[in-house]
Design an enzyme around this catalytic site. Sequence first.
Site: not given
Ligand SMILES: Cc1ncc(C[n+]2csc(CCOP(=O)(O)OP(=O)(O)O)c2C)c(N)n1
Lengths: 326, 378
Positions: B278, B282, B292
Site C-alpha cells: 500500500r 491507509h 509506523y
Molecule cells: C471488524 C473491524 N475491525 C476493525 C476495523 C477498522 N479497520 C479498518 S481497516 C483496518 C486495517 C485493515 O487492514 P488489512 O486487512 O490489512 O487491509 P488493508 O487496509 O491493508 O487493505 C482496520 C483495523 C474494521 N473496519 N472492521
Amino acid sequence: MAEKTYIAAIQEALDLSLEKDDSTLIFGEDVGKNGGVFRATDGLQAKYGEERVFNTPLAESGIGGLAIGLTTQNYRPIMEIQFFGFLFEVMDSIAGQMARNRFRFNNTRQMPIVVRSPYGGGTKTPEMHADNLEGLVAQVPGLRVVMPSNPADAKGLLLSAVESNDPVVFLENIHLYRSMKGEVPEGYYTTPLDQATVVREGQDITLISYGGAVPLVIKAADELAKNGIDAEVIDLRTVSPIDLDTIGKSVEKTGRVVVVQEAQRMAGISATIMAEIAERFILSLKAPIGRVAAPDTVYPFAQAENDWMVKADDVVAKAQEVINYD
Amino acid sequence: MANIIELNQKILDFDYQVQAQDDQFPMLQVLNNAGEIIDEDALSRAELADDDLINIMKRMLWSRQLDIRSTKLAKQGRFGFFAPTAGQEASQMASSYAFKDDDWLFPGYRDIPQIVAKGWPIWKAILWSRGHAKGNEYTTEDDKPVNSWFPQIIIGAQYVEAAGVALGLKKRHKDAVAYAYTGDGGTSQGDFYEGINFASAYKANAVFFVQNNGFAISTPRTLQTAAPHLAAKGWSAGLPSLVVDGNDPIAMYLAAKQARAWSVAGNGPVLIETMTDRLEPHSTAGDDPLRYRQQADIDDWWKKEPLIRMRTFLTNKGIWNETLESAYIDETNTLIDEQIKIADGVEKQKISDFLKHTLEVPGQVMQEQIAKFESEGK
Ligand SMILES: Cc1ncc(C[n+]2csc(CCOP(=O)(O)OP(=O)(O)O)c2C)c(N)n1
C-alpha cells in the site's frame, strides 16, 4: 486546573493508570506506535514500552478473550475496540463471557477489565463505524457501562473504571473527542461510578441524558430559560446500573421529565429510565414522561447524519410539550 | 523399527517444523520488475491476447487515475471516506479481469475499483464514499444488476458471506464462483477462518484473495501472525493456497484464472495471497504512514509498482506508447469529471426513506416516525 479536550483527558487517565499500577496493560488495534486511530494512546507505548502497550492482530474477539485470560495472571487489561460499531465481533467475549464470569465462578474470581471504545456519530465516518449500541451492553447483567459527557468526568471515571474489579464498558463519544474542552483537575483522582450528577439545577422540568447528548441538553436548557422555563439537567454518567436516587429526587421536585438519548428510540437506556420512573415515582408526575431519541433505522450514512441525529431543538420542543400538558 | 524412530524424531522436531514452513510457498512470478517475461510457458497458459493485455493495462491506469483524483478531492473535502489503492492495481485489476459477469464479487472497503470494473458507475462509488444510500445500489448505468456485495467495512464478514454465495452457486449448478478480497490484517479475523473452512468443507465455488500489502493501518504484517505465509492459513482448511507477486499483472491474472477454473469444476475454493504494497496512507482520514514505516521502504516499493513493469512490457511488445497512455488518461479524467457532476446532482437522501427501507413492513412507532419526517420534508 487546565483546559483540556475530552480526548486529552482520557489520554491522561490512561497515562496515570499505567504509571500507578504496573499490572495495567493497554492493547488493541493500532494503539501502539499510532497511538490509536484517534490518538487516545499517543505516546504511551514510547513511555511504557511494548510489554505494556501493544498492538494486537486485527480480531476483536481475540482482543476480548485476551483480556479475560490476562486477568488470571493478575493483569488489569484496558482493551480498546477501535470503533464501537465493531462491538458485534467481540460481543461474545464481552457479554457472553467476561460479564458472566464472576457469577459463573461463584464469586471467586475478578474481571478487572476496561473495554474502551469510541461511540456515537456526527463526524462523518464510513458506515458501520458510528453507532449507539450502549443499549445492547447495558442490558447485560454483570457489566458496568460508563459514558462520560465532559473531560473532567472522562478522566475521573476512567480512573475509577480501571480500579474496578468488574468489567466496565467505557464509551467515549467520537464527536466530543476534539470538539469539547473543559477544566480538568490535575493529577490522580477518581469520579465515582454509578452516580449521576445534576449539572444544572432547575424547578420546572427534569431533563435526563448521558454521554454525547448532555451538551445538547444543556444547550436546550439555556434555550428554555429564555422562555422562562427552569430546567434541571441530569447527566447519568453510568448508564448501567442507573442512579435512580438522583433521578427520584429531581422528579419529586419538578414533576416533569424528558429523557434524551442519541441512540435509536427502540428499547435502549431511555426506555429503562422511563419504566423505573413510572414504577417508582409516578405519583410525583404531572405529565407523561417525554422522550427524545433518534429514529428507528440503522445508523445512517454519513451524509444524512445531520438530519438524523437528535438536536437541541428537539429537546426544547419535547420539553415544551411536557410543560404544556394538562 | 528404525523408520518409526526416525519418523517420531521428525514429528517431534519443532525447530524443523518452524523452519520448514518458510519454504512451503514459493512466489508465482511471470513478469519481473524490469518488465521482462521470465516464464514464457506461464504467459502462454494465461492465454492473454494483445487486446486483453491492453485492457488490463487500461483498467490499472484508470484505477490509478481514480486513486489520484479521489485523494485530491478528499483533501478538498469533496469526496468522503477513501482508501487509496495505488500500488495494488495488479492485485485488484488483473486478478478481477479473470472473472465473469456471473461471478459474485465480495470486496473490502479498498476494493472499489473491482466493483467499478464490473460495471458499477463511478458516480455511485463516489456517493458510497460520501455516505449516500444511492451509492449502495449495485447496478450498471443502464440498470443491469452487478453481482457484487457492498464494499465490506466489517473486516472478514465478506469471507463468510462469500462462502454462502459459493455454496448457493454450487447447489444451483452455476458456472460461476464467488470471489472475495481482504487484507493481510483481515486474515486475523475469525470470519476469515470460518469462511475458508466452510467453503472448503462444502467444496463450494470460491476464490479467496488476501492482499498482503504489508500493513493493517499501522500494524505490520509480522504482527498479525507468526506464520511466514498468510497462504498457509488456507492449508488449515484444506485449500490449494498460493503466493503470487501482487505487483505482477500477468501472474495475478494467471493465478486467478486457474483458481476460477479449478473451483468452477467442482473442486472447491482456492486461496491466493498477493504480495504487494500500500504505497499511500491507509485512508485519507488522517493516517500518517511515517509514524509506523520508513520513507525509504515506501520509495523502494514505488520502484516495483505494477504500472511501470506492465508499461515496459507492453511498450517493448510494440502495443503501447506514451501517446496512447496520455490520451487514455485524459479520457479517464474527463469521465471522472462527468461522474463527479452526476454525483453532486443526486437528490439529498431522506430519513423517511431510511425508515421505509429498514423493514419491508414498518411497525406502528416507525410509521409514526415516517409521518413525522415526511411532514418535515426530511
Ligand atoms: C471488524 C473491524 N475491525 C476493525 C476495523 C477498522 N479497520 C479498518 S481497516 C483496518 C486495517 C485493515 O487492514 P488489512 O486487512 O490489512 O487491509 P488493508 O487496509 O491493508 O487493505 C482496520 C483495523 C474494521 N473496519 N472492521
